[in-house]
Design an enzyme around this catalytic site. Structure first.
Site, PDB file in Angstrom:
ATOM      1  N   HIS A  93       6.295  -4.839  -4.637  1.00 60.03           N
ATOM      2  CA  HIS A  93       5.576  -5.692  -3.700  1.00 60.03           C
ATOM      3  C   HIS A  93       5.453  -7.091  -4.290  1.00 60.03           C
ATOM      4  O   HIS A  93       5.275  -7.266  -5.502  1.00 60.03           O
ATOM      5  CB  HIS A  93       4.210  -5.110  -3.332  1.00 60.03           C
ATOM      6  N   ASP A  95       3.211  -9.417  -3.014  1.00 58.44           N
ATOM      7  CA  ASP A  95       1.885  -9.993  -2.821  1.00 58.44           C
ATOM      8  C   ASP A  95       1.002  -9.746  -4.041  1.00 58.44           C
ATOM      9  O   ASP A  95       1.195  -8.782  -4.795  1.00 58.44           O
ATOM     10  CB  ASP A  95       1.221  -9.443  -1.555  1.00 58.44           C
ATOM     11  N   ASP A 124       1.052  -6.789 -12.130  1.00 58.21           N
ATOM     12  CA  ASP A 124       0.943  -6.121 -10.824  1.00 58.21           C
ATOM     13  C   ASP A 124       1.487  -7.017  -9.720  1.00 58.21           C
ATOM     14  O   ASP A 124       0.729  -7.631  -8.997  1.00 58.21           O
ATOM     15  CB  ASP A 124      -0.526  -5.764 -10.565  1.00 58.21           C
ATOM     16  N   GLU A 158       1.298  -4.794  -0.015  1.00 59.12           N
ATOM     17  CA  GLU A 158       0.892  -3.551  -0.681  1.00 59.12           C
ATOM     18  C   GLU A 158      -0.582  -3.572  -1.033  1.00 59.12           C
ATOM     19  O   GLU A 158      -1.275  -2.544  -0.945  1.00 59.12           O
ATOM     20  CB  GLU A 158       1.730  -3.341  -1.944  1.00 59.12           C
ATOM     21  N   GLU A 159      -1.085  -4.747  -1.406  1.00 54.96           N
ATOM     22  CA  GLU A 159      -2.481  -4.847  -1.820  1.00 54.96           C
ATOM     23  C   GLU A 159      -3.440  -4.584  -0.652  1.00 54.96           C
ATOM     24  O   GLU A 159      -4.618  -4.304  -0.877  1.00 54.96           O
ATOM     25  CB  GLU A 159      -2.763  -6.224  -2.428  1.00 54.96           C
TER      26      GLU A 159
END
Length: 426
Positions: A93, A95, A124, A158-159
């Site tokens: 991801h 984001d 992350d 995704e977050e």
């Protein structure tokens, strides 16, 4: 050329890997609201296009948060091999969460210092995305006659649940056979760990209802906040202890997450606070709570919901004028890939060769995009594996170790060789 040559080629690209990670960090793809997705997608897409990948940009129109101001863009890059074979897909991801306070460095500066790359999203998971790109490029350069196909995606949201990213793409067939056979998601769960899946989650909004009246005469009304207090008390005294007593066979980390959990995500009652001045004297006629319930493979979602509703129904019988409403916000079933699955075995072999140790097999306490690959794409051969320390995610001064990225990229390259040259079958 041998796989050892590929692993050395990855090692030789250490500085390039660090620089690529820093460049990705410098594109502030903050979610919410979903900034600069197209810029980041095109940065990845243009790099891989120059390496011979076919590039597709897909906007997840109509998904939560998508708008003309903040469009949900995803990039999918595919490199066909010299002959037919399976497809290995690396999904990351793009984001990141907001920077927040407490940084001693520019959160979007991509600073490289003392063997680390600093910045929001470093671990992350832009470090994982960069590692997968370097691994694939080194493999393709040294083994151009490989069979099958390699895909790399950079996906949105995704977050915030992945609905503008992997969920949307999975619904369009991007994470299903025959297009894709094996998926590796480079989430930061330590370079010697293979994450097989995650616990389940149910989010719900509970409202208790009352009757408005003057605050100086509360006996003429019915306080919804007091009713919500009864709900909180029942959760605290009954439900939360019962959940803590349950244990799972899933290898969830940290160990405290091997029990079921309930978090009170938010609670609001009465008048809002988004104004200046004093509130008016009113008995609140509504109180709202959002709950975050994490559950285990051994539990059924129907039972998870019934447990909460049973408490609410009992309070309705016991408390005068108690009335409530409950609304599902979203739910995700637990998922766990079998240890004998091809992608697990391939990454395990890479950890043994690159690091000289046995891998640890873990399950994430929270969900990530494997849920959509599994439930929507119906593809079971999926794991999370990548560089970075999960505890650093969403923290000030987030970083990823360069050596960890190199080791993870070497493991990914070794897994590519196993799954493609070895003809890995799911």
């Amino acid at each position: 050329m041998s796989i050892r040559d590929v692993l050395q080629a990855v090692q030789d690209r250490r500085d390039e890997l660090a620089a690529l990670t820093a460049d990705l960090i410098r594109i502030p793809t903050v979610n919410p609201p979903g900034e600069n997705y197209r810029d980041c997608a095109e940065f990845v897409g243009e790099r891989l296009r120059r390496r011979g990948f076919d590039i597709a940009y897909v906007r997840a129109e109509g998904t939560p948060g998508d708008s003309d101001r903040y469009p949900r863009w995803n990039v999918i890059a595919r490199k066909e091999g010299a002959q037919p074979g399976p497809c290995v897909h690396f999904n990351s991801h793009i984001d990141v969460v907001e920077a927040g306070a407490g940084w001693t460095r520019d959160p979007f500066g991509g600073q490289i210092e003392d063997g680390k790359v600093y910045g929001r999203g470093a671990c992350d998971m832009k470090g994982g995305l960069a590692a997968s790109i370097i691994a694939a490029e080194a493999f393709i350069d040294l083994m151009p006659g490989f069979p099958g196909a390699i895909e790399i995606s950079g996906t949105a949201d995704e977050e915030s649940g992945g609905y503008g990213g992997v969920a949307y793409l999975a619904g369009k067939g991007f994470f299903s056979k025959p297009r894709v056979d094996h998926v590796i998601i480079p989430e930061p769960l330590n370079k010697d760990c293979i994450c097989l899946g995650h616990r389940g989650v149910w989010w719900a909004k509970i409202e208790t209802k009352g009757r408005i009246a003057h605050g100086s005469m509360p006996f003429l009304g019915d306080c919804a906040v007091r009713h919500m207090g009864a709900v909180l008390n029942a959760f605290e005294c009954e439900l939360i202890p019962a959940l803590a007593a349950r244990r799972t066979a899933m290898p969830v980390i940290p160990p405290g997450a091997r029990s079921s959990t309930l978090n009170i995500n938010s609670i609001h009652g009465g008048q809002g606070e988004d104004h200046d001045g004093l509130p008016s004297p009113c008995v609140p006629d509504s109180a709202r709570m959002v709950i975050d319930r994490r559950f285990l493979m051994e539990e059924k979602i129907e039972d998870v919901k019934a447990e909460v509703i049973g408490i609410l129904d009992r309070l309705a019988r016991e408390r005068k004028d108690f009335a409530y409403a409950i609304e599902d916000l979203f739910e995700v079933q637990p998922t766990m890939t079998d240890r004998e699955a091809p992608v697990v075995q391939a990454v395990a072999g890479g950890i043994r060769e690159v690091m000289g140790q046995e891998p640890s097999y873990v399950v994430s306490p929270g969900t990530y995009d494997q849920k959509h690959v599994d439930r929507i794409g119906r593809l079971k051969d999926c794991i999370a594996y990548g560089p970075g320390i999960l505890d650093l995610a969403h923290q000030p001064d987030e970083y990823v170790g360069i050596d960890d990225m190199v080791d993870s990229a070497r493991v990914m390259a070794r897994a590519l060789h196993e799954l493609l040259e070895g003809g890995g079958k799911a």
